[in-house]
Scaffold this motif. Structure first.
Motif, mmCIF file in Angstrom:
data_model
loop_
_atom_site.group_PDB
_atom_site.id
_atom_site.type_symbol
_atom_site.label_atom_id
_atom_site.label_comp_id
_atom_site.label_asym_id
_atom_site.label_seq_id
_atom_site.Cartn_x
_atom_site.Cartn_y
_atom_site.Cartn_z
ATOM 1 N N MET A 291 -0.450 10.957 -1.702
ATOM 2 C CA MET A 291 -0.951 11.375 -3.010
ATOM 3 C C MET A 291 -2.079 10.434 -3.422
ATOM 4 O O MET A 291 -1.905 9.216 -3.444
ATOM 5 N N GLY A 292 -3.222 10.994 -3.731
ATOM 6 C CA GLY A 292 -4.339 10.181 -4.163
ATOM 7 C C GLY A 292 -4.793 10.572 -5.555
ATOM 8 O O GLY A 292 -4.787 11.761 -5.904
ATOM 9 N N TYR A 293 -5.174 9.600 -6.359
ATOM 10 C CA TYR A 293 -5.655 9.900 -7.702
ATOM 11 C C TYR A 293 -6.470 8.721 -8.205
ATOM 12 O O TYR A 293 -6.602 7.691 -7.517
ATOM 13 N N PHE A 294 -7.039 8.891 -9.378
ATOM 14 C CA PHE A 294 -7.854 7.845 -9.987
ATOM 15 C C PHE A 294 -7.171 7.334 -11.253
ATOM 16 O O PHE A 294 -6.600 8.116 -12.021
ATOM 17 N N VAL A 295 -7.240 6.027 -11.441
ATOM 18 C CA VAL A 295 -6.652 5.388 -12.620
ATOM 19 C C VAL A 295 -7.766 4.710 -13.408
ATOM 20 O O VAL A 295 -8.546 3.925 -12.844
ATOM 21 N N THR A 296 -7.854 5.009 -14.696
ATOM 22 C CA THR A 296 -8.849 4.370 -15.559
ATOM 23 C C THR A 296 -8.391 2.957 -15.911
ATOM 24 O O THR A 296 -7.290 2.772 -16.439
ATOM 25 N N VAL A 297 -9.233 1.970 -15.604
ATOM 26 C CA VAL A 297 -8.872 0.569 -15.860
ATOM 27 C C VAL A 297 -9.642 -0.008 -17.040
ATOM 28 O O VAL A 297 -9.238 -1.012 -17.622
ATOM 29 N N ILE B 121 1.309 1.696 -1.894
ATOM 30 C CA ILE B 121 0.214 1.971 -2.819
ATOM 31 C C ILE B 121 -0.998 1.140 -2.396
ATOM 32 O O ILE B 121 -0.926 -0.088 -2.345
ATOM 33 N N GLY B 122 -2.085 1.822 -2.088
ATOM 34 C CA GLY B 122 -3.334 1.148 -1.755
ATOM 35 C C GLY B 122 -4.338 1.325 -2.874
ATOM 36 O O GLY B 122 -4.541 2.443 -3.362
ATOM 37 N N VAL C 27 -6.711 5.273 -6.039
ATOM 38 C CA VAL C 27 -5.376 4.798 -5.679
ATOM 39 C C VAL C 27 -4.739 5.774 -4.697
ATOM 40 O O VAL C 27 -4.726 6.985 -4.940
ATOM 41 N N GLU C 28 -4.241 5.251 -3.599
ATOM 42 C CA GLU C 28 -3.470 6.038 -2.633
ATOM 43 C C GLU C 28 -2.005 5.684 -2.822
ATOM 44 O O GLU C 28 -1.633 4.510 -2.756
ATOM 45 N N ASP C 29 -1.175 6.692 -3.066
ATOM 46 C CA ASP C 29 0.239 6.460 -3.358
ATOM 47 C C ASP C 29 1.070 7.291 -2.384
ATOM 48 O O ASP C 29 1.244 8.494 -2.567
ATOM 49 N N LEU C 30 1.583 6.633 -1.358
ATOM 50 C CA LEU C 30 2.327 7.313 -0.305
ATOM 51 C C LEU C 30 3.824 7.133 -0.505
ATOM 52 O O LEU C 30 4.296 6.020 -0.724
ATOM 53 N N VAL D 238 3.154 3.964 9.135
ATOM 54 C CA VAL D 238 4.518 3.639 9.545
ATOM 55 C C VAL D 238 5.468 3.442 8.364
ATOM 56 O O VAL D 238 6.548 4.050 8.290
ATOM 57 N N LEU D 239 5.090 2.578 7.427
ATOM 58 C CA LEU D 239 6.032 2.119 6.407
ATOM 59 C C LEU D 239 6.545 3.217 5.471
ATOM 60 O O LEU D 239 7.733 3.213 5.120
ATOM 61 N N PRO D 240 5.710 4.175 5.038
ATOM 62 C CA PRO D 240 6.255 5.225 4.176
ATOM 63 C C PRO D 240 7.369 6.029 4.842
ATOM 64 O O PRO D 240 8.278 6.520 4.156
ATOM 65 N N PHE D 241 7.309 6.144 6.159
ATOM 66 C CA PHE D 241 8.315 6.912 6.884
ATOM 67 C C PHE D 241 9.595 6.103 7.117
ATOM 68 O O PHE D 241 10.573 6.619 7.645
ATOM 69 N N MET D 242 9.548 4.836 6.701
ATOM 70 C CA MET D 242 10.738 3.991 6.749
ATOM 71 C C MET D 242 11.339 3.816 5.363
ATOM 72 O O MET D 242 12.206 2.970 5.160
ATOM 73 N N GLY D 243 10.844 4.597 4.410
ATOM 74 C CA GLY D 243 11.424 4.589 3.073
ATOM 75 C C GLY D 243 10.682 3.776 2.042
ATOM 76 O O GLY D 243 11.121 3.683 0.888
#
Length: 260
Positions: free
Chosen positions: A1-7, A54-55, A15-18, A45-50
Protein backbone atom coordinates in the motif's frame (compact mmCIF):
# COMPACT_ATOMS: atom_id res chain seq x y z
CA UNK A 1 0.00 0.00 0.00
CA UNK A 2 1.46 3.33 -1.02
CA UNK A 3 0.23 6.80 -0.14
CA UNK A 4 1.34 10.32 0.65
CA UNK A 5 1.42 11.91 4.10
CA UNK A 6 1.39 15.69 4.56
CA UNK A 7 4.17 16.70 6.96
CA UNK A 8 3.80 20.46 6.61
CA UNK A 9 1.90 22.82 4.36
CA UNK A 10 2.73 22.00 0.75
CA UNK A 11 5.00 19.04 1.56
CA UNK A 12 3.95 15.41 1.26
CA UNK A 13 6.12 12.35 1.82
CA UNK A 14 5.82 9.14 -0.14
CA UNK A 15 5.16 6.20 2.20
CA UNK A 16 5.19 2.49 1.36
CA UNK A 17 3.21 0.46 3.90
CA UNK A 18 3.47 -3.30 3.41
CA UNK A 19 1.35 -5.73 5.42
CA UNK A 20 -0.48 -3.15 7.58
CA UNK A 21 -1.99 -6.03 9.55
CA UNK A 22 1.43 -7.25 10.66
CA UNK A 23 1.90 -7.83 14.37
CA UNK A 24 5.24 -5.98 14.60
CA UNK A 25 6.09 -2.76 12.77
CA UNK A 26 9.42 -1.73 11.26
CA UNK A 27 9.96 1.80 9.93
CA UNK A 28 12.83 2.13 7.44
CA UNK A 29 14.77 5.36 6.77
CA UNK A 30 16.95 5.23 3.68
CA UNK A 31 20.37 6.74 3.08
CA UNK A 32 21.50 9.72 0.99
CA UNK A 33 20.78 10.18 -1.90
CA UNK A 34 18.51 7.15 -2.34
CA UNK A 35 14.91 6.24 -1.46
CA UNK A 36 13.05 3.59 0.50
CA UNK A 37 13.48 1.29 -2.51
CA UNK A 38 17.02 0.56 -1.33
CA UNK A 39 15.37 -1.85 1.13
CA UNK A 40 13.78 -3.95 -1.62
CA UNK A 41 15.44 -7.12 -0.35
CA UNK A 42 13.93 -6.62 3.08
CA UNK A 43 10.48 -5.77 1.73
CA UNK A 44 10.61 -8.91 -0.43
CA UNK A 45 10.84 -11.08 2.68
CA UNK A 46 9.82 -9.52 5.99
CA UNK A 47 6.15 -8.70 5.27
CA UNK A 48 5.60 -12.36 4.42
CA UNK A 49 6.96 -13.29 7.84
CA UNK A 50 4.30 -11.23 9.58
CA UNK A 51 6.06 -7.86 9.87
CA UNK A 52 4.54 -4.55 8.90
CA UNK A 53 7.23 -2.74 6.90
CA UNK A 54 6.98 1.00 6.34
CA UNK A 55 9.39 2.77 4.00
CA UNK A 56 9.52 6.57 3.98
CA UNK A 57 11.12 8.72 1.28
CA UNK A 58 12.48 11.83 2.98
CA UNK A 59 11.50 15.19 1.54
CA UNK A 60 13.54 15.86 -1.60
CA UNK A 61 14.13 12.19 -2.34
CA UNK A 62 12.41 9.32 -4.09
CA UNK A 63 8.80 10.17 -4.88
CA UNK A 64 8.29 12.64 -2.03
CA UNK A 65 7.77 16.34 -2.61
CA UNK A 66 10.95 18.30 -3.17
CA UNK A 67 10.77 21.73 -1.51
CA UNK A 68 13.79 24.01 -1.56
CA UNK A 69 14.09 24.08 2.23
CA UNK A 70 13.81 21.83 5.25
CA UNK A 71 16.93 19.68 5.04
CA UNK A 72 18.21 19.99 8.60
CA UNK A 73 18.19 16.96 10.87
CA UNK A 74 15.59 18.70 13.04
CA UNK A 75 13.14 19.19 10.18
CA UNK A 76 13.74 15.71 8.77
CA UNK A 77 13.13 14.20 12.21
CA UNK A 78 9.95 16.27 12.52
CA UNK A 79 8.82 14.88 9.17
CA UNK A 80 9.18 11.37 10.55
CA UNK A 81 7.17 12.34 13.62
CA UNK A 82 4.40 13.64 11.36
CA UNK A 83 4.24 10.26 9.61
CA UNK A 84 4.25 8.43 12.96
CA UNK A 85 1.35 10.59 14.14
CA UNK A 86 -0.61 10.22 10.92
CA UNK A 87 -0.30 6.42 10.94
CA UNK A 88 -0.75 6.27 14.74
CA UNK A 89 2.34 4.11 15.10
CA UNK A 90 3.47 2.78 18.46
CA UNK A 91 5.92 0.18 19.71
CA UNK A 92 7.77 0.07 16.40
CA UNK A 93 11.37 -0.61 15.42
CA UNK A 94 13.08 2.33 13.76
CA UNK A 95 15.74 1.36 11.21
CA UNK A 96 18.03 4.02 9.75
CA UNK A 97 20.79 3.57 7.18
CA UNK A 98 23.65 6.05 6.76
CA UNK A 99 22.09 9.55 6.81
CA UNK A 100 18.83 7.82 7.69
CA UNK A 101 20.63 6.60 10.80
CA UNK A 102 21.53 10.18 11.68
CA UNK A 103 17.91 11.23 11.20
CA UNK A 104 16.80 8.31 13.39
CA UNK A 105 19.17 9.40 16.17
CA UNK A 106 17.89 12.97 15.99
CA UNK A 107 14.31 11.65 16.09
CA UNK A 108 15.12 9.73 19.27
CA UNK A 109 16.63 12.80 20.87
CA UNK A 110 14.24 15.47 19.65
CA UNK A 111 11.04 13.46 20.10
CA UNK A 112 12.02 11.51 23.20
CA UNK A 113 11.95 8.15 21.35
CA UNK A 114 8.24 8.65 20.68
CA UNK A 115 6.67 5.31 19.72
CA UNK A 116 10.02 3.56 19.27
CA UNK A 117 10.71 0.31 21.10
CA UNK A 118 13.94 -0.64 19.30
CA UNK A 119 16.50 1.23 17.19
CA UNK A 120 18.65 -0.22 14.40
CA UNK A 121 21.52 1.82 12.97
CA UNK A 122 23.04 0.56 9.71
CA UNK A 123 26.38 2.17 8.79
CA UNK A 124 25.01 5.33 10.36
CA UNK A 125 26.47 8.72 9.41
CA UNK A 126 26.94 9.54 13.07
CA UNK A 127 28.09 11.10 15.27
CA UNK A 128 29.57 12.96 12.27
CA UNK A 129 28.89 12.74 8.56
CA UNK A 130 31.17 14.04 5.79
CA UNK A 131 34.54 15.66 6.31
CA UNK A 132 34.94 19.14 4.86
CA UNK A 133 37.06 17.71 2.04
CA UNK A 134 34.57 14.99 1.10
CA UNK A 135 31.66 17.42 1.33
CA UNK A 136 33.42 19.92 -0.92
CA UNK A 137 34.04 17.27 -3.58
CA UNK A 138 30.49 15.93 -3.49
CA UNK A 139 28.99 19.42 -3.43
CA UNK A 140 30.99 20.49 -6.46
CA UNK A 141 29.87 17.38 -8.33
CA UNK A 142 26.24 17.70 -7.23
CA UNK A 143 26.08 21.25 -8.53
CA UNK A 144 27.95 20.61 -11.78
CA UNK A 145 27.77 16.92 -12.73
CA UNK A 146 25.38 15.06 -10.46
CA UNK A 147 25.50 11.81 -12.47
CA UNK A 148 29.27 11.75 -11.92
CA UNK A 149 28.69 12.18 -8.19
CA UNK A 150 26.17 9.34 -8.18
CA UNK A 151 28.61 7.12 -10.04
CA UNK A 152 31.22 7.74 -7.34
CA UNK A 153 28.64 6.93 -4.65
CA UNK A 154 27.81 3.67 -6.45
CA UNK A 155 31.45 2.73 -6.93
CA UNK A 156 32.30 3.23 -3.25
CA UNK A 157 29.12 1.80 -1.76
CA UNK A 158 29.67 -1.94 -2.10
CA UNK A 159 32.40 -4.35 -1.06
CA UNK A 160 31.00 -7.35 -2.91
CA UNK A 161 30.67 -7.56 -6.67
CA UNK A 162 27.55 -6.07 -8.20
CA UNK A 163 26.33 -6.64 -11.74
CA UNK A 164 26.14 -3.80 -14.25
CA UNK A 165 22.35 -4.13 -14.18
CA UNK A 166 22.22 -3.74 -10.40
CA UNK A 167 24.65 -0.82 -10.60
CA UNK A 168 22.39 0.95 -13.10
CA UNK A 169 19.31 0.36 -10.91
CA UNK A 170 21.11 1.72 -7.86
CA UNK A 171 22.46 4.67 -9.86
CA UNK A 172 18.96 5.64 -10.99
CA UNK A 173 17.63 5.53 -7.41
CA UNK A 174 20.01 8.35 -6.55
CA UNK A 175 19.04 10.45 -9.54
CA UNK A 176 15.36 10.45 -8.47
CA UNK A 177 16.34 13.04 -5.86
CA UNK A 178 16.35 16.74 -6.65
CA UNK A 179 19.70 18.39 -7.18
CA UNK A 180 19.00 21.00 -4.51
CA UNK A 181 18.02 18.44 -1.87
CA UNK A 182 21.04 16.30 -2.73
CA UNK A 183 23.27 19.33 -2.19
CA UNK A 184 21.49 20.46 0.97
CA UNK A 185 22.04 17.11 2.68
CA UNK A 186 25.76 17.24 1.85
CA UNK A 187 25.94 20.53 3.75
CA UNK A 188 23.93 19.08 6.66
CA UNK A 189 26.26 16.09 6.85
CA UNK A 190 29.23 18.45 6.89
CA UNK A 191 27.91 20.89 9.46
CA UNK A 192 25.72 18.98 11.92
CA UNK A 193 26.92 16.62 14.65
CA UNK A 194 25.07 14.20 16.90
CA UNK A 195 27.29 13.77 19.95
CA UNK A 196 24.77 15.33 22.32
CA UNK A 197 21.93 13.24 20.87
CA UNK A 198 23.58 9.90 21.64
CA UNK A 199 23.12 10.25 25.39
CA UNK A 200 19.37 10.57 24.84
CA UNK A 201 19.00 7.18 23.15
CA UNK A 202 17.70 4.76 25.78
CA UNK A 203 15.94 1.98 23.86
CA UNK A 204 17.72 -1.28 22.92
CA UNK A 205 19.91 -0.43 19.93
CA UNK A 206 21.44 -2.69 17.30
CA UNK A 207 24.40 -1.22 15.42
CA UNK A 208 25.22 -2.93 12.13
CA UNK A 209 28.25 -1.83 10.13
CA UNK A 210 30.25 -3.20 7.22
CA UNK A 211 33.92 -3.48 8.17
CA UNK A 212 34.90 -2.51 4.61
CA UNK A 213 32.75 0.64 4.57
CA UNK A 214 34.50 3.37 2.50
CA UNK A 215 31.77 5.93 3.17
CA UNK A 216 31.43 5.88 6.97
CA UNK A 217 34.44 4.27 8.72
CA UNK A 218 33.81 1.28 10.97
CA UNK A 219 35.43 3.23 13.81
CA UNK A 220 32.33 5.42 13.95
CA UNK A 221 30.18 2.37 14.68
CA UNK A 222 32.51 1.53 17.55
CA UNK A 223 32.10 5.06 18.88
CA UNK A 224 28.31 4.78 18.68
CA UNK A 225 28.51 1.50 20.57
CA UNK A 226 30.51 3.19 23.32
CA UNK A 227 28.23 6.21 23.56
CA UNK A 228 24.77 4.61 23.27
CA UNK A 229 23.73 2.72 26.37
CA UNK A 230 22.12 -0.67 25.88
CA UNK A 231 23.60 -1.03 22.39
CA UNK A 232 25.28 -3.92 20.62
CA UNK A 233 27.57 -3.76 17.60
CA UNK A 234 27.53 -6.51 14.97
CA UNK A 235 30.30 -6.21 12.35
CA UNK A 236 29.49 -7.42 8.85
CA UNK A 237 32.75 -8.81 7.54
CA UNK A 238 31.74 -9.12 3.88
CA UNK A 239 30.06 -5.74 3.46
CA UNK A 240 30.89 -2.18 2.63
CA UNK A 241 28.23 0.52 3.12
CA UNK A 242 25.30 -1.75 2.26
CA UNK A 243 25.04 -4.86 4.48
CA UNK A 244 21.26 -4.90 3.97
CA UNK A 245 22.06 -5.95 0.41
CA UNK A 246 25.55 -7.48 0.53
CA UNK A 247 24.71 -9.85 3.39
CA UNK A 248 20.95 -9.57 3.20
CA UNK A 249 20.10 -13.03 4.55
CA UNK A 250 22.27 -12.47 7.60
CA UNK A 251 20.91 -8.96 8.02
CA UNK A 252 17.27 -10.02 7.74
CA UNK A 253 17.76 -12.84 10.23
CA UNK A 254 19.60 -10.56 12.67
CA UNK A 255 16.85 -7.97 12.42
CA UNK A 256 14.19 -10.58 13.16
CA UNK A 257 16.12 -11.91 16.14
CA UNK A 258 16.64 -8.42 17.52
CA UNK A 259 12.99 -7.46 17.22
CA UNK A 260 11.94 -10.79 18.72
Amino acid sequence: MGYFVTVESGVKLNVEDLNPEGTKTIVFLHGWPLSHKQFEYQFDVLPFMGYRCIGIDWRGFGKSDKPVSGYTFDRLADDIRAVVDELQLDNFTLVGHSTGGAIAIRYMSRHNSYGVSNLVLIDAAAPIGFSAETAARFLNQALNDRPKMMQEVTDNFFFQYITSSFSEWFFQLGLQAAGWSTSAIIITLRDEQLYADLKKVHVPTLIVHGVHDKVIPFAQAQELNQQIKNSQLVPFHYSGHGPFWEEREKFNQLLREFIG
